[in-house]
Structure formats: structure tokens, C-alpha cells
Design an enzyme around this catalytic site. Structure first.
Site, PDB file in Angstrom:
ATOM      1  N   GLU A  96       0.824  -1.198   0.000  1.00 28.65           N
ATOM      2  CA  GLU A  96       0.000   0.000   0.000  1.00 28.65           C
ATOM      3  C   GLU A  96       0.872   1.267   0.000  1.00 28.65           C
ATOM      4  OE1 GLU A  96      -3.935   1.425  -0.024  1.00 28.65           O
ATOM      5  OE2 GLU A  96      -2.890  -0.383  -0.617  1.00 28.65           O
ATOM      6  N   ASP A  97       1.858   1.271   0.854  1.00 28.26           N
ATOM      7  CA  ASP A  97       2.608   2.504   1.101  1.00 28.26           C
ATOM      8  C   ASP A  97       3.848   2.669   0.240  1.00 28.26           C
ATOM      9  OD1 ASP A  97       0.713   2.807   2.993  1.00 28.26           O
ATOM     10  OD2 ASP A  97       2.002   2.384   4.717  1.00 28.26           O
ATOM     11  N   ASP A 159      -3.346  -5.909  13.439  1.00 28.74           N
ATOM     12  CA  ASP A 159      -3.077  -4.579  12.885  1.00 28.74           C
ATOM     13  C   ASP A 159      -4.014  -3.558  13.530  1.00 28.74           C
ATOM     14  OD1 ASP A 159      -2.288  -2.508  11.133  1.00 28.74           O
ATOM     15  OD2 ASP A 159      -3.846  -3.070   9.679  1.00 28.74           O
ATOM     16  N   ASP A 279     -21.972  -6.018  40.527  1.00 26.77           N
ATOM     17  CA  ASP A 279     -21.015  -7.087  40.286  1.00 26.77           C
ATOM     18  C   ASP A 279     -19.874  -6.646  39.384  1.00 26.77           C
ATOM     19  OD1 ASP A 279     -22.897  -6.710  38.380  1.00 26.77           O
ATOM     20  OD2 ASP A 279     -23.166  -8.812  37.872  1.00 26.77           O
TER      21      ASP A 279
HETATM   22 MN    MN Z   1      -1.173  -1.379   9.467  1.00 23.01          MN
END
Ligand code: MN
Length: 733
Positions: A96-97, A159, A279
């Protein structure tokens, strides 16, 4: 699952990342406790690869980005997952990055790891927006369906857990959105998979970020309450620990804090104030076997009075996610209720780690395949157990799509999720949205790109259908649609279209065949048609047309019989027959049978409108006929028509004349009509008007001007009070 072992890749050491971070050192030593050294080597290579790919990237907190994948891998290692899952955890944001492809990951770390990373990247792209319950449900299903491998979901949950743990640095609006998504989507998935610890932690963190103020107030209140009850709790704990051995039970007793979010939920759902939720503290008793559970229960009930109706046997009837335990609530010293859970060690493992418990608590050395089989059978046994309760069927579906993915989940442009059969195309989607959308669909966009209608849809696709007002379904679609609905609708449309075509053709052929008889279809009266149809036992004219169009009947023969029927009717003596002078000429009606509506009897010069009635051709009404007003919104198809000039025949029209009762009135009215060069076709009288008589006269006129002339003549008769043309609704207008 892994077909062939992947050779450990060459150590990947680009400059600048040759030093292991402290966090990774810690992870590495944890891995060495349960993975083979060569597998740890592979994970280490993935770490270096990821570190260099994320080089120069930072988290919002300011830390180097690599700290995140390492933390995710650490969570995954806590479940003792295999090296593939760890590699996927380390690389989950790489595609993705950075610009690293699935191909490259496959070459370096093997196909399975690449598939896992790819699955994770796809999950990352979809975002949950709607607040609706049903949408959340579908969204969860979709996530599970997209994660064809359970490890994808587990890494995804890890994640999410780390992102939630580090949510403080994110700006408040985004924080709330993510917290909400976690609460609605990820926490329930963790719950379904029996990952209880994870489930609780996700809930606590979501609560903290969704309602920061409520979280702070409540945690302060609980802290105070715990202080006050410490003494009670200590006493209970001590006496249980003391008593168990006396009953011959070897038990481990743990104090257990209730979670903030579950206390909060209890307050909201049961409308309780904090002081009413008593409780907040409980115990857990862990014993060696099932018999020990019931024995311990007996011992506890002998020590403290149980609260009636609070005992639950989740051993005999496990929860939908496989959870087993005995639950009871005791009345402790000073009347404080104390919740106790009793379970075996194995039940405890499943209660905490659910589906991951087989990785986590493997008794001896087991291969991955064995573990997967065990997990698979765990899920299977859940399925069987599900069949009994309602909540269960729901879970069954989730696991089913995970284990046997047969469905595909796609978005409409507005974000609604549709579930379709696997292999479905945009045409299936269009029909799922609405039959009209399907019938008029001409093209589609998938994720914004124009794509062929036969494209197979994939999970998470956003599908937009482009329609055209006059488009029709294409028979070729039948070769690739997958859903029953689409198939049925396309077939239905094609059949109808063929039917209509043959009807239109039959109508034209019959009209032609009538020509030698000096007739057109428009001149065949309803009476003649009825006779003709009745004699043949046929229900409608349409059927006759369709038969002719399909070649089942000969137009010449039908024409002869119809003409005979028409002649028989015309031969009736009480009818003054207008000379048939060819078809009624209406512009735009070429080739269509024309009928003048009986309800309003239009005549040339009247403003008119036509409607095409299936199998009956064009029916012409007055523009302001009440029938038209009634049908206009309806399915009727309206067409603008006009009279064609040069018409040379007579038309029926009915007028209503109100006269004073006097001798000879009728004769005077009749002679006025005759003098205006007009025939009376029919007459009926309505005497019940006291001093007046109403006459309904059906006249034969050439056109509107002729009628006006006749009406003026009648109005001149002294006894006539009122005169008007009879409209469709029976009123004079
Ligand atoms: Mn991540």
C-alpha cells in the site's frame, strides 16, 4: 497448505537497516521459542525488507514507520502463528505505502506470504461508513469473505489492535471514526472467532476513544469502588482457596475485573446508575476436568448462597463462538454479589484465544497442516453447534463464507453492500438493484473504470450501472449471468418481446388480408370480434394476431371469417348502417387498428388522444375523457394523434336533451334533427324526471361542425330546456 518449502531468502541488508531494532530483538527471541531457526531467519529477512521499504516514513506519533509492522507481528507471535503469518504481518503495509508488487513479495518470500499480504492490502482499501446495523453485518461478512485465509483476518485484527493502542496521536474526528469502525466491525469479528481477550481490549479502546468523557468518569468510579470492596474481595478469595482442597478439588482461583465497556453497556441497556451495577468484581475457578467444574460449583453454593436465576451452564450448551464455562452469582459477605466462572484449562484457552487457541496451546510438535485441520474441525464443530440456536445460524454463515467462499460482496455507488453469487457480473448486480435497472442497463463502471458488462465482480468492487431509457436486455447476457433473478428476468423480457413482435406482425398481416373484403381492422366491431372469438373458443384478439404472426393461422382464412362475422352484425335490421368508406384516418396510425373509444365517442374535429392497448391497436379518446384522466398515470401508453382530413364517413355520437313534457315533443326534436341532415342511430328515454323528460340520442354525424349544427337546430325546439354531448362518465357536458 504450503505446497513446497520456500528456501530461506538471501539476507536482505540494505545500508542503514542492518541493525535490528530493540522491538524486533524482543520479537525474535519470542519466535525462537516456538519456530524453527530457519523460519525465524525468514521472518528476519522480511523485517529487513520491510524496514528498508518503509525507510523515511514515519507514523503520526513521529516513530519510524517500521515500529508498527513489528508491533503487529508481536501480537501475531503472541498467538504463536506460523512464519507466513509473521512475514505477512511485517509486510502488511508494504504494498500500500511503497511501490513493491505482489510479484516481488512472492519471489522473495513465497506465494503464500504474498497472497496473505495481498489479502491484507485489499482489506485496507475498504472503509466502513454507514451506521446501519444491516450494513455492518454485511460489511463483516464481506471482510470474512475477502479473507479467504483465516490468517489474513488474524493479522488484520492484530493490525487493528495496534492502531487502536496508538490512537492517541490521531486527530479526534478520525479517532472517533476508527473507534466506531472497530466497535461495529472488528470487535464482533474477534468475538465470533472466540478471540475473547482481543475482543475485550478492542472494546475497551474503542469505548475510550468514542466516548472519552464517559470513559474517564466511569474508570474513576470503578477505581474508587474497587478500593471500597477490596476487603470483601480478599475475604471471598481466601475462603474459596481454602475450601477447594477440602472438597478434594485442585483449583486455581483468579480474581477477575469486569471490563469497563461491559459495565457501561449494562448501565445503558438496563438503565442502571453506576451504584446499581454491583457485580464489578468476579472470580474465575480453573479445574482439571469437567467433573471438577460441577464439583466446584457445588462447593461454592455450599459456601455462599447463589442468586436465584443467575446460574448458567455453558458447558452443556456452549455459546455460539464455542465458549464453555459454568457461570454463577453468589451473595458474598455484606450482601455483595460476586460473579464466578468455573471452567477447565482447555475451556480457558478457548475462552481467551478462540480460533487461535490451537496455535497457541499446541500440546506437542505439530505440522501446520495438522493445526489447520484442527482449526478447521473446530470451526466445523461450531457450525454443527450453531444449527440449534438462532444467533448461531448467523455465525454459520460467517464461517461458511470463510471456509467455502461462494459469495461475492460489492458496493453500490451509494455504499450499499450487495451480496451476489460468486462469478456474478455487473448485469447480475443491475438486476439485484432493480429489474428496471437490469432491463435498461447498457454499460457499467467498476471502481470508476468503464468495464464490459461480462466482467466478473470481485469482493469490494464498487459497481455503477449506466442505463438508457430505451435500452432492452440483450439475449447474449444469458451466456454469462450467474444469478437466478437476472436469468429469469432476461428470459421473461425476451419472451414478451417475441410475443409482442408476433402480435404486431399478425395484426399487420390480417389488416392486409381484410382489404379485399373492403374492410380494415378498425372497422371490425367489438361485437363481430366477440362472435368470431367465441365461435373458435379463443380468449383474445391478441391470441389470433399472435397465431397469425407465428404462422399458426393463415391470415386469408382468418380475414374471411372475420369479415363474415362483421357482415352478420352489419346486417342487423335495426341498425342504420353508415357506408363504410375505408379506414378511419388518424395521422400517425399507419398500420395500426384504430378504434374510437365507446366511452367518449370522439368525432372529427374533437381534440383527441390515443392509447395503444395490447392486442387491440390504437384506441382514440377525447382529450378530456374521464377514462383518460383515470388511466393517464397508469401503464397505458399515450400517443398524440390527430384527425386526418378527407374523412368521408359518419360517426356515432350521443347527445342528451332535456325537454318539458308536452305532447309531440319527441317528434319535433326528431324532425329538427332530420332537417339538420342527420340520422338518429339510437334513442332512449328517461321519464322519471317529473315534469321533464331526458332523451339520450345517438346520432350519426360527419364531424364536430355537423354536430354543432344539429344541436343548434334541436335547441330551437321550444320545449328543449338543456342540451349537451354525453361524455365518458355518462354526464352531459
Ligand atoms: Mn497497518
Amino acid at each position: 497448505m504450503e505446497a513446497a518449502p520456500v528456501p530461506a531468502p538471501e539476507p536482505f541488508r540494505p545500508p542503514g537497516s542492518s541493525v535490528l531494532s530493540l522491538d524486533f530483538e524482543r520479537l525474535r527471541s519470542k519466535l525462537l521459542t516456538y519456530l524453527k531457526p530457519e523460519d525465524v531467519g525468514r521472518v528476519e529477512a522480511a523485517y529487513h525488507f520491510s524496514a528498508s521499504a518503509h525507510e523515511g516514513q514515519f507514523r503520526i506519533s513521529g516513530e519510524p514507520y517500521i515500529s508498527h509492522p513489528v508491533a503487529v507481528a508481536a501480537v501475531v507471535a503472541d498467538w504463536n502463528l506460523d512464519s507466513q503469518a509473521l512475514i505477512a504481518a511485517l509486510l502488511h503495509d508494504v504494498m500500500e505505502d511503497t511501490h513493491i508488487s505482489k510479484q516481488e513479495i512472492a519471489e522473495r518470500f513465497g506465494k503464500t506470504a504474498a497472497e496473505l499480504v495481498d489479502g491484507l492490502s485489499k482489506l485496507d482499501k475498504i472503509e466502513f461508513r454507514s451506521q446501519e446495523e444491516a450494513q455492518a453485518e454485511n460489511f463483516r461478512k464481506m471482510l470474512l469473505a475477502m479473507a479467504s485465509d483465516l490468517r489474513v483476518i488474524l493479522v488484520k485484527l492484530a493490525d487493528r489492535l495496534h492502531n487502536m493502542r496508538t490512537l492517541d496521536c490521531v486527530r479526534p474526528a478520525k479517532r472517533r471514526r476508527i473507534a466506531n469502525e472497530t466497535l461495529e466491525i472488528y470487535a464482533p469479528i474477534a468475538n465470533r472467532l472466540g478471540l475473547n481477550n482481543l475482543y475485550r481490549e478492542l472494546q475497551e479502546l474503542s469505548f475510550e476513544h468514542k466516548y472519552p468523557l464517559r470513559f474517564r468518569v466511569l474508570s474513576r468510579a470503578i477505581k474508587a469502588a474497587r478500593g471500597n470492596r477490596r476487603e470483601v474481595v480478599g475475604k471471598v478469595l481466601a475462603s474459596i482457596e481454602e475450601r477447594m482442597p477440602q472438597w478434594g478439588i485442585s483449583a486455581e482461583v483468579q480474581g477477575r475485573e469486569k471490563h469497563l465497556y461491559s459495565i457501561y453497556r449494562k448501565m445503558v441497556e438496563k438503565h442502571l446508575s453506576f451504584s446499581q451495577v454491583l457485580d464489578i468484581y468476579g472470580f474465575r475457578v480453573i479445574v482439571p476436568d469437567i467433573a471438577g467444574c460441577y464439583l466446584a460449583l457445588g462447593a461454592l453454593h455450599a459456601m455462599f448462597k447463589p442468586v436465584p436465576g443467575k446460574f448458567k451452564d455453558y458447558i452443556a450448551i456452549p455459546k455460539a463462538n464455542g465458549y464453555q464455562s459454568l457461570h454463577t452469582t453468589l451473595i458474598g459477605p455484606f450482601g455483595t454479589p460476586v460473579e464466578v466462572q468455573i471452567r477447565t484449562r482447555e475451556m480457558h484457552h478457548i475462552a481467551e484465544a478462540g480460533v487461535a487457541s490451537h496455535w497457541l496451546y499446541k500440546e506437542d510438535e505439530k505440522t501446520l497442516t495438522e493445526l489447520q485441520q484442527k482449526t478447521h474441525s473446530w470451526l466445523q464443530s461450531l457450525l454443527e453447534l450453531q444449527n440449534t440456536s438462532g444467533e448461531a445460524t448467523e455465525f454459520l454463515e460467517h464461517v461458511k463464507i470463510d471456509l467455502f467462499p461462494g459469495e461475492v460482496y460489492v458496493f453500490s455507488p451509494k455504499g450499499t453492500i450487495f451480496s451476489l453469487l460468486k462469478g456474478a457480473t455487473p448485469v447480475d448486480f443491475a438486476y439485484a438493484v432493480h429489474t428496471d435497472i437490469g432491463n435498461r442497463c447498457v454499460a457499467c463502471r467498476i471502481n470508476g473504470d468503464l468495464m464490459p458488462l461480462r466482467t466478473e465482480l470481485r469482493n469490494g468492487d464498487q459497481v455503477e450501472i449506466i442505463t438508457a431509457a430505451h435500452a432492452n436486455p440483450n439475449p447474449a447476457w444469458l451466456s454469462y449471468v450467474r444469478t437466478g433473478k437476472a436469468r429469469a428476468q432476461i428470459r421473461h423480457f425476451i419472451k414478451n418481446a417475441q410475443q409482442e413482435e408476433s402480435v404486431a406482425l399478425g395484426e399487420r398481416l390480417l389488416n392486409q388480408a381484410l382489404r379485399p373484403h373492403g374492410l380494415t381492422l378498425g372497422q371490425i366491431s367489438t361485437f363481430a370480434w366477440d362472435r368470431f372469438l367465441r365461435d373458435r373458443g379463443v380468449r383474445s384478439k391478441k391470441e389470433i394476431f399472435s397465431d397469425i404472426g407465428l404462422g399458426k393461422r393463415l391470415p386469408v382464412i382468418v380475414a374471411r371469417r372475420v369479415a363474415q362475422a362483421q357482415d352478420q352484425e352489419s346486417g342487423r335490421p335495426d341498425v342504420i348502417k353508415p357506408k363504410p368508406a375505408g379506414a378511419i384516418l388518424i395521422r400517425g396510425s399507419e398500420g395500426i387498428a384504430v378504434q374510437l373509444a365507446r366511452c367518449c365517442q370522439p368525432i372529427p374535429g374533437d381534440p383527441i388522444i390515443g392509447t395503444i392497448r395490447k392486442g387491440q391497436g390504437l384506441e382514440v379518446h377525447l382529450h378530456d375523457c374521464p377514462t383518460v384522466a383515470k388511466l393517464r398515470g397508469d401503464r397505458g401508453r399515450w400517443v398524440d394523434v390527430e384527425w386526418e382530413a378527407g374523412e368521408d364517413r359518419l360517426f356515432d355520437v350521443t347527445i342528451r336533451v332535456l325537454t318539458k313534457n308536452a305532447r309531440g315533443v319527441l317528434a319535433r326534436v326528431a324532425s329538427a334533427i332530420a332537417e339538420a341532415d342527420c340520422n338518429i342511430q339510437n334513442l332512449n328515454m328517461d321519464n322519471e324526471q317529473g315534469a321533464y323528460t331526458a332523451l339520450n340520442l345517438t346520432l350519426q354525424v360527419r364531424d364536430r361542425m355537423h354536430l354543432a349544427h344539429v344541436m343548434r337546430a334541436v335547441r330551437r325546439v321550444p320545449e328543449v330546456v338543456r342540451i349537451g354531448r354525453l361524455r365518458g362518465d355518462g354526464r352531459a357536458g
